[in-house]
Enzyme design. Structure first.
Site, PDB file in Angstrom:
ATOM      1  N   CYS A  77      -0.280   3.862   2.570  1.00 34.20           N
ATOM      2  CA  CYS A  77       0.148   3.492   3.921  1.00 34.20           C
ATOM      3  C   CYS A  77       1.559   4.008   4.191  1.00 34.20           C
ATOM      4  CB  CYS A  77       0.116   1.978   4.103  1.00 34.20           C
ATOM      5  SG  CYS A  77      -1.519   1.235   3.915  1.00 34.20           S
ATOM      6  N   CYS A 116       0.830  -1.210   0.000  1.00 21.85           N
ATOM      7  CA  CYS A 116       0.000   0.000   0.000  1.00 21.85           C
ATOM      8  C   CYS A 116       0.868   1.265   0.000  1.00 21.85           C
ATOM      9  CB  CYS A 116      -0.914  -0.022   1.218  1.00 21.85           C
ATOM     10  SG  CYS A 116      -1.858   1.485   1.468  1.00 21.85           S
TER      11      CYS A 116
END
Length: 182
Positions: free
Chosen positions: A102, A99
């Site tokens: 993230c 991600c």
């Protein structure tokens, strides 16, 4: 190859193939639009060049100091036991290694987690390693963060939130500081 580069290459190839399919160059002399295959090839080359010119994604991993604060949760049973059944406030961070967003949230967590350690319990869930927990809670976007207080989910965030917003939400969940004098 980074995920960012792969995304730019695939997007460039798709756009190039689209323009090649449309054959928008009237003289048929433009390499990008001669055929869908040449369009895809040149689009991928342009996408790779664009990706390299933009540089890497800013952010990264959690620092060692922040990792020491977070406790990994790997199952629904662990989530219920550690985050829901415990007294007080907890912050649960759902993430994945792949991600990109993230990674952009990591610098904020690196600052906030050590500051609030002791007032808030911090947990993290790798969604690839805990699919049952992720689907049970309906986590569909990453990163997702939940603030739980005395067994109830009080607040949730999807995506990156500012350091100020996160600190305010955690302070609200933790309640007023305890008086040390009594």
């Amino acid at each position: 190859m980074s995920y960012q580069a792969a995304i730019f290459i695939i997007a460039g190839a798709a756009l190039g193939a689209f323009f090649g399919f449309r054959r928008s160059c009237p003289a048929d002399s433009c390499a990008l639009t001669r055929t869908p295959w040449s369009g895809a090839l040149w689009g991928a080359v342009i996408g790779a060049a664009l990706s390299m010119s933009l540089g890497p994604v800013r952010g990264g991993e959690l620092s060692e100091e922040a990792k020491a604060v977070f406790v990994e949760i790997g199952s629904l049973a662990e989530f219920e036991e550690k985050a829901l059944k415990a007294e007080g406030a907890a912050f649960v961070y759902f993430h994945a290694d792949w991600c990109i967003v993230c990674k952009k949230f990591s610098p904020i967590l690196n600052k906030v987690a050590p500051i609030k350690n002791g007032q808030i319990r911090f947990f993290m869930v790798d969604t690839d390693k805990a699919p049952e927990l992720t689907s049970t809670l309906g986590i569909e976007s990453l990163p997702t963060s939940l603030i739980i207080n005395n067994g109830k989910i009080e607040q949730g965030f999807v995506g990156v939130v500012s350091e100020k917003t996160l600190l305010e939400a955690l302070e609200q969940a933790a309640g007023p500081p305890q008086d040390q004098g009594s």
